[in-house]
Write a protein that holds these residues in place. Structure first.
Motif, PDB file in Angstrom:
ATOM      1  N   MET A   1       0.853  -1.207   0.000  1.00  0.00           N
ATOM      2  CA  MET A   1       0.000   0.000   0.000  1.00  0.00           C
ATOM      3  C   MET A   1       0.880   1.244   0.000  1.00  0.00           C
ATOM      4  N   GLN A 143      -6.907  -2.744   1.954  1.00  0.00           N
ATOM      5  CA  GLN A 143      -6.797  -1.507   2.730  1.00  0.00           C
ATOM      6  C   GLN A 143      -5.778  -1.704   3.833  1.00  0.00           C
ATOM      7  N   ASP A 144      -5.203  -0.586   4.233  1.00  0.00           N
ATOM      8  CA  ASP A 144      -4.387  -0.575   5.446  1.00  0.00           C
ATOM      9  C   ASP A 144      -4.545   0.797   6.088  1.00  0.00           C
ATOM     10  N   ALA A 148      -6.572   2.832   0.722  1.00  0.00           N
ATOM     11  CA  ALA A 148      -7.184   1.645   0.118  1.00  0.00           C
ATOM     12  C   ALA A 148      -6.686   1.492  -1.317  1.00  0.00           C
ATOM     13  N   THR A 164      -5.188   3.871  -6.022  1.00  0.00           N
ATOM     14  CA  THR A 164      -5.268   4.054  -4.568  1.00  0.00           C
ATOM     15  C   THR A 164      -6.284   5.152  -4.257  1.00  0.00           C
ATOM     16  N   TYR A 167     -11.119   6.131   0.527  1.00  0.00           N
ATOM     17  CA  TYR A 167     -12.280   5.301   0.894  1.00  0.00           C
ATOM     18  C   TYR A 167     -12.886   4.683  -0.364  1.00  0.00           C
ATOM     19  N   ARG A 289     -11.986   1.417   5.697  1.00  0.00           N
ATOM     20  CA  ARG A 289     -12.115   2.352   4.567  1.00  0.00           C
ATOM     21  C   ARG A 289     -13.132   1.885   3.527  1.00  0.00           C
TER      22      ARG A 289
END
Ligand SMILES: Cc1cc2nc3c(=O)[nH]c(=O)nc-3n(C[C@H](O)[C@H](O)[C@H](O)COP(=O)(O)OP(=O)(O)OC[C@H]3O[C@@H](n4cnc5c(N)ncnc54)[C@H](O)[C@@H]3O)c2cc1C
Length: 507
Positions: A1, A143-144, A148, A164, A167, A289
């Protein structure tokens, strides 16, 4: 991510699905200035209607996104719904007023879904930061803490794309992929029935069919008639468990079923399809998210005409919360109030729709009358109240919290929602507004709260009198967040906006 500090996300919000809910949400996010991408699998919107009715609250949301005037020419007013027995005798009347409600719009509109979606989609082009990509099939989400990632396939080229965002909102319908990534099961509310939905285009005038929706409470074959816009008319007819879904949609069989009302020379069948109507609410509307809105979060039998309406309400509830969180004006916890407020509201409507479906069986009408859900005053009339939001945001006096504020007409010109915009507003009694602005100028503008006063808004003082309040705080989605009475300090309400956080019970 990606690390957001080093690589800002491509978009603030990615919406999966451009049905009426995804499109409304994108318009609201555009209004909030968020960088928004809609990913839609299909090239074009579905050319046949499902929804045929929406209400005053939806129209108020369309007003907020500046599209009510463009939608209005496509609508006709509905005078209401009547329940008749197998012999055509009136059992129950559910009239809708011809005057606008306190929302400033009519209680019941009929529309052709492709017309509405065309206006909503055209509306997207007004927002330079909102992008629509069609023929894009989303197949994976991650997600992290930082953001997302959405992976999709461009169906025309087979190219796999990775983007990316902050949300992801799944407006991807009943079979939602986003719901699976959230890991949410559905609460089954127990209604699953097959109905034949038959849309026809009249070739000649048939005024005798009437403007009211008719529920034919014939225990042998319950059916619903709905007057569409223009020459469109719809019948929804129960499919018995032993009937074949393909056989029943053959023209000869459809005409046989329509024969009590219509002959083949009088109309052409635009579509005859069997739908299984479900009743379900997702257990989790959010996981970090990822969020759900519309049919991905809930499904209802159509007897109240509230499925899409509920999704439009989701969009209106969610968009301003996402905007505040993304702008750093509220903690991500604010998003916990989305499900806590919306889920009980939609559940109540689904349960009512199931009961209404049951009324189409005449025995159930008698049972409903016995339990008082319909009242008898010579002529039997049904009166449906809108549910309240579930627990979520509140400050000051909570007695009006979770209800919609009325829309007021300005004494000089215009409607109050247009003046306020998609913002919080403090609705103040005459004489209080100027003092509020003088005293709290800095905190009002820091919290982005508009002021509306009784001197300019016709009917505001009378409404405040009726409820015994001096000032009421209205949220951007027009629901009431709190109020103060004579002698209480309205600054409590402004402070409530500044420290937006869910109630402990909603956390
Ligand atoms: C017969 C019938 C009558 C109805 N009558 C009414 C009524 O009168 N009033 C009312 O309010 N409601 C009514 N409804 C309900 C209403 O039609 C739905 O609630 C509404 O259309 C749902 O909108 P949505 O945007 O949530 O989902 P949808 O309209 O289902 O849109 C979902 C979109 O997501 C896209 N998608 C899905 N998965 C992906 C993916 N992985 N990647 C990219 N795109 C994806 C789909 O292609 C689709 O365009 C009725 C429904 C039926 C069936």
């Amino acid at each position: 991510m990606s690390n957001t500090a080093a690589h800002p996300p491509n978009f603030d919000v990615v919406i999966v699905g451009r049905g009426p809910v995804g499109s409304t949400l994108a318009n609201l996010l555009g209004l909030c200035g968020l960088r928004t991408l809609i990913l839609e699998r299909e090239a074009k919107t579905y050319h046949l209607p499902r929804a045929v009715h929406f209400d005053d609250e939806c129209m108020r949301v369309f007003q907020t996104i500046g599209l009510a005037d463009a939608i209005l020419p496509h609508l006709t007013l509905s005078p209401g719904m009547r329940f008749v027995d197998a012999e055509g005798r009136l059992l129950l009347d559910w009239p809708r007023p011809s005057e606008p409600t306190a929302m400033g719009w009519n209680l019941s509109y009929r529309f052709h879904q492709p017309d509405l979606e065309a206006v909503l989609n055209d509306g997207l082009t007004r927002w330079p930061q909102v992008e629509l990509r069609t023929r894009c099939d989303v197949f994976a989400l991650e997600q992290d803490h930082d953001g997302a990632r959405v992976r999709y396939e461009e169906l025309d080229t087979g190219r796999l794309v990775d983007i990316t965002c902050g949300y992801v909102v799944g407006c991807d319908g009943a079979r939602s992929l986003v719901r699976r990534f959230i890991g949410s099961a559905l609460d089954d509310l127990g209604f699953h029935e097959r109905w034949l939905v038959c849309d026809v285009l009249l070739r000649k005038e048939r005024p005798d069919l009437g403007d009211f929706s008719i529920q034919h409470c014939n225990p042998q074959r319950p059916a619903t008639y709905i007057r569409g816009t223009g020459n469109r008319r719809r019948w929804e007819i129960t499919v018995h468990p032993d009937e074949d879904a393909v056989e029943i949609t053959q023209p000869a069989r459809v005409w046989e079923l329509l024969s009590p009302w219509l002959q083949p020379t009088e109309a052409e069948i635009e579509r005859a399809a069997v739908y299984t109507f479900h009743s379900a609410v997702a257990q989790l509307w959010r996981n970090g998210r990822f969020l759900l809105a519309g049919d991905s979060a809930h499904q209802t039998p159509p007897f109240l005409g509230q499925g899409m309406c509920a999704g439009i309400r989701d969009a209106a509830n969610l968009a301003w919360k996402l905007a505040r969180v993304i702008a750093g004006q509220a903690k991500p916890d604010l998003l916990a109030t989305y499900q806590s407020e919306r889920a009980p509201h939609v559940r109540e409507l689904i349960e009512l729709a199931i009961r209404l479906g049951g009324l189409i069986n005449t025995k159930a009408v008698e049972a409903a009358l016995a339990t008082g859900s319909a009242r008898g005053d010579g002529q039997l009339k049904l009166d449906v109240q809108k549910p309240l939001l579930g627990p979520g945001l509140a400050c000051g006096d909570r007695s009006l919290t979770g209800r919609l504020a009325p829309q007021f007409r300005f004494r000089v010109h215009g409607r109050s929602d247009d003046r306020v915009g998609y913002r919080f507003a403090l609705l103040c009694r005459s004489g209080l507004g100027a003092a509020m602005i003088d005293q709290h100028h800095a905190s009002l503008s820091a919290a982005d709260v508009a002021i509306m006063c009784g001197e300019e808004a016709g009917g505001l003082d009378a409404w405040l009198d009726q409820h015994g309040f001096d000032a009421v705080l209205m949220r951007p989605d027009r629901y009431i967040m709190g109020a103060v009475r004579d002698g209480e300090d309205p600054a409590t309400l402004i402070a409530g906006v500044a420290r937006l956080a869910p109630l402990p019970s909603a956390a």
